[in-house]
Design an enzyme around this catalytic site. Sequence first.
Site, PDB file in Angstrom:
ATOM      1  N   GLU A  28     -16.303  56.124 -21.068  1.00 55.95           N
ATOM      2  CA  GLU A  28     -16.401  55.149 -19.977  1.00 55.95           C
ATOM      3  C   GLU A  28     -15.198  54.215 -20.048  1.00 55.95           C
ATOM      4  O   GLU A  28     -14.625  53.996 -21.117  1.00 55.95           O
ATOM      5  CB  GLU A  28     -17.699  54.337 -20.138  1.00 55.95           C
ATOM      6  CG  GLU A  28     -17.899  53.285 -19.056  1.00 55.95           C
ATOM      7  CD  GLU A  28     -19.264  52.611 -19.118  1.00 55.95           C
ATOM      8  OE1 GLU A  28     -19.550  51.772 -18.256  1.00 55.95           O
ATOM      9  OE2 GLU A  28     -20.053  52.932 -20.034  1.00 55.95           O
ATOM     10  N   ASN A  73     -22.015  51.838 -16.671  1.00 58.60           N
ATOM     11  CA  ASN A  73     -22.093  50.674 -15.790  1.00 58.60           C
ATOM     12  C   ASN A  73     -20.828  50.521 -14.950  1.00 58.60           C
ATOM     13  O   ASN A  73     -20.876  50.054 -13.810  1.00 58.60           O
ATOM     14  CB  ASN A  73     -22.323  49.404 -16.610  1.00 58.60           C
ATOM     15  CG  ASN A  73     -23.649  49.401 -17.336  1.00 58.60           C
ATOM     16  OD1 ASN A  73     -24.490  50.267 -17.127  1.00 58.60           O
ATOM     17  ND2 ASN A  73     -23.850  48.426 -18.194  1.00 58.60           N
ATOM     18  N   ASN A 173     -25.638  55.553 -11.931  1.00 58.34           N
ATOM     19  CA  ASN A 173     -25.929  55.266 -13.338  1.00 58.34           C
ATOM     20  C   ASN A 173     -26.922  54.120 -13.460  1.00 58.34           C
ATOM     21  O   ASN A 173     -26.721  53.062 -12.852  1.00 58.34           O
ATOM     22  CB  ASN A 173     -24.628  54.874 -14.056  1.00 58.34           C
ATOM     23  CG  ASN A 173     -24.880  54.415 -15.479  1.00 58.34           C
ATOM     24  OD1 ASN A 173     -25.156  55.216 -16.368  1.00 58.34           O
ATOM     25  ND2 ASN A 173     -24.800  53.104 -15.708  1.00 58.34           N
ATOM     26  N   GLU A 174     -27.998  54.336 -14.207  1.00 60.39           N
ATOM     27  CA  GLU A 174     -28.958  53.274 -14.583  1.00 60.39           C
ATOM     28  C   GLU A 174     -29.276  52.331 -13.410  1.00 60.39           C
ATOM     29  O   GLU A 174     -29.213  51.109 -13.550  1.00 60.39           O
ATOM     30  CB  GLU A 174     -28.418  52.485 -15.784  1.00 60.39           C
ATOM     31  CG  GLU A 174     -28.327  53.321 -17.040  1.00 60.39           C
ATOM     32  CD  GLU A 174     -27.962  52.541 -18.297  1.00 60.39           C
ATOM     33  OE1 GLU A 174     -27.679  51.333 -18.200  1.00 60.39           O
ATOM     34  OE2 GLU A 174     -27.964  53.147 -19.380  1.00 60.39           O
ATOM     35  N   TYR A 245     -31.191  54.561 -26.874  1.00 64.89           N
ATOM     36  CA  TYR A 245     -30.414  54.109 -28.031  1.00 64.89           C
ATOM     37  C   TYR A 245     -31.367  53.544 -29.076  1.00 64.89           C
ATOM     38  O   TYR A 245     -32.421  53.000 -28.733  1.00 64.89           O
ATOM     39  CB  TYR A 245     -29.420  53.009 -27.631  1.00 64.89           C
ATOM     40  CG  TYR A 245     -28.347  53.474 -26.683  1.00 64.89           C
ATOM     41  CD1 TYR A 245     -27.210  54.126 -27.150  1.00 64.89           C
ATOM     42  CD2 TYR A 245     -28.443  53.235 -25.307  1.00 64.89           C
ATOM     43  CE1 TYR A 245     -26.206  54.542 -26.292  1.00 64.89           C
ATOM     44  CE2 TYR A 245     -27.441  53.648 -24.438  1.00 64.89           C
ATOM     45  CZ  TYR A 245     -26.325  54.297 -24.927  1.00 64.89           C
ATOM     46  OH  TYR A 245     -25.333  54.709 -24.063  1.00 64.89           O
ATOM     47  N   GLU A 293     -27.054  59.779 -22.237  1.00 64.21           N
ATOM     48  CA  GLU A 293     -26.635  58.704 -23.135  1.00 64.21           C
ATOM     49  C   GLU A 293     -27.634  58.647 -24.286  1.00 64.21           C
ATOM     50  O   GLU A 293     -28.816  58.417 -24.061  1.00 64.21           O
ATOM     51  CB  GLU A 293     -26.585  57.334 -22.442  1.00 64.21           C
ATOM     52  CG  GLU A 293     -25.429  57.167 -21.469  1.00 64.21           C
ATOM     53  CD  GLU A 293     -25.295  55.739 -20.949  1.00 64.21           C
ATOM     54  OE1 GLU A 293     -25.602  54.782 -21.711  1.00 64.21           O
ATOM     55  OE2 GLU A 293     -24.894  55.579 -19.783  1.00 64.21           O
ATOM     56  N   GLN A 349     -20.763  56.672 -27.299  1.00 67.28           N
ATOM     57  CA  GLN A 349     -19.666  57.317 -26.596  1.00 67.28           C
ATOM     58  C   GLN A 349     -18.787  58.065 -27.611  1.00 67.28           C
ATOM     59  O   GLN A 349     -19.123  58.120 -28.783  1.00 67.28           O
ATOM     60  CB  GLN A 349     -18.879  56.266 -25.828  1.00 67.28           C
ATOM     61  CG  GLN A 349     -19.724  55.651 -24.723  1.00 67.28           C
ATOM     62  CD  GLN A 349     -18.911  54.834 -23.725  1.00 67.28           C
ATOM     63  OE1 GLN A 349     -17.695  54.851 -23.678  1.00 67.28           O
ATOM     64  NE2 GLN A 349     -19.629  54.074 -22.905  1.00 67.28           N
TER      65      GLN A 349
END
Length: 504
Positions: A28, A73, A173-174, A245, A293, A349
């Site tokens: 990202e 993001n 995304n999200e 996560y 992710e 990442q």
Amino acid sequence: MTLKSTMLIDKNFTVSEVDPRLYGSFIEHLGRAVYGGIYEPGHPTADANGFRLDALEAIRALNVPIIRYPGGNFVSGYNWEDGVGPKSERKRLLELAWWTTETNEVGTNEFADWAKLAGTEVMMAVNLGTRGIDAARNLVEYCNHPSGSYYSDLRISHGYKEPHKFKTWCLGNEMDGPWQIGAKTAVEYGRLANETAKAMRWVDPTIELVACGSSSSGMDTFADWEATVLDLTYEQVDFLSLHTYYNNNKGDSANFLAKSLDMDQFIYDVTAICDYIKAKKRSKKKLMLSLDEWNVWNSIGTSRADERWQIAPPEFEDVYTLEDALAVGCFAITLLKHADRVKMACLAQLINVIAPIMTENGGPVWLQTTYYPYLHASVHGRGTVLQPIISSPKYDAKDFTDVPYLEAISVHNEEKNEVTIFAVNRHLTEGLALDVDLRSFGDVSLIEHIVLEHDDLKATNTKANPTHVVPHNNGNAKADQGNVSAVLGRASWNVIRLKIQASH
């Protein structure tokens, strides 16, 4: 006293073929992932395009099949047009996801060039935060249409005669996250994603599309979001995304190493929602999952760059321990257990930002502890996942009961005539004896037994000491007449590779 565990592996007990994209990653425009990570024109190892060849070497070794780009993001405020064309004409812009200045030196074409060098495919994300159908369909036309239209000819004028042919695309995304630029309700997002998907497919019918699931299973929106979004997009999309996560910020190692059980349940839950919508719609299509992710993220929730509007400041540069590597190993095993439904996954990442690979601007590359289980799984975990029958002593942790000390899975690579066992001993103080019955394969011989271990659970690799925690292949596994025995050291990651002997 050494604890005892057993594992029965039968070649007919198959879970699924592993989709190579299970070992994907993510880059990202955040921190030093792009600028200072993969791209640093002034670096001694930089090629003519500014790509760091030392970083590329470490990435190539991982055999990463697909990399998600450019966010994250970041993508929810990104205008892709700002990152193409002559670099001298590109705008410097305030980047609102991470409060930095984006120079746009690296954009779609540069990343496509880099991905070719890295030997990987691109999972391209489109902006459904501040933008929508128009920008997305134009980007597909720019990237994938051969020629003869405005955007494909624009790409050609930028020096790219051949289309990039990006196959896999994320629809935003999200989008349920209040931190997201242009966050949406499930209905708002579902409607937009469906209409965007239609238009993108009309430009290129060969692409596959990933709809956004909740940002995490801890979101208030979780489950309702998935069901609503899929209700609105089911026939237009191929995958639903999951993000998760984990950390050990409470300092409870036994509980931390059990967190793969949470990932396991999360995948089961989302699979159930997908199948509920399939039943509701009487659809013949089985939706697959993209866990695009996942990682250990110890600095999650910390403040962003101290000073706003810097260019590529260091962000989320977690230093990983042996314990973190064991957790990553457990997560990789969990992904393999679900290879029938999780077809893509991205370790988030890849470089500098919560990453297995670190660089210093102008300086060296070094590999974190987490690099090694990711490497071993990617290189040796290709083929068919076999469902083992495991007997292991168990323990109770703060958030989990009946946690097996042995976390393990096996993969049969028919092409290479090999079986690989991935195993973590979660016990923090005791070795674990492992007896494996592989007699359905006939006789097997040991290729190697790789072990990642250290006296100190908190041991790390740093620029000053980059080889403090590295694997060795002096594991004690022995193979005899279709049986394998080993003692897995306390708190260790193990890769036992076996050659199937030709029967006479």
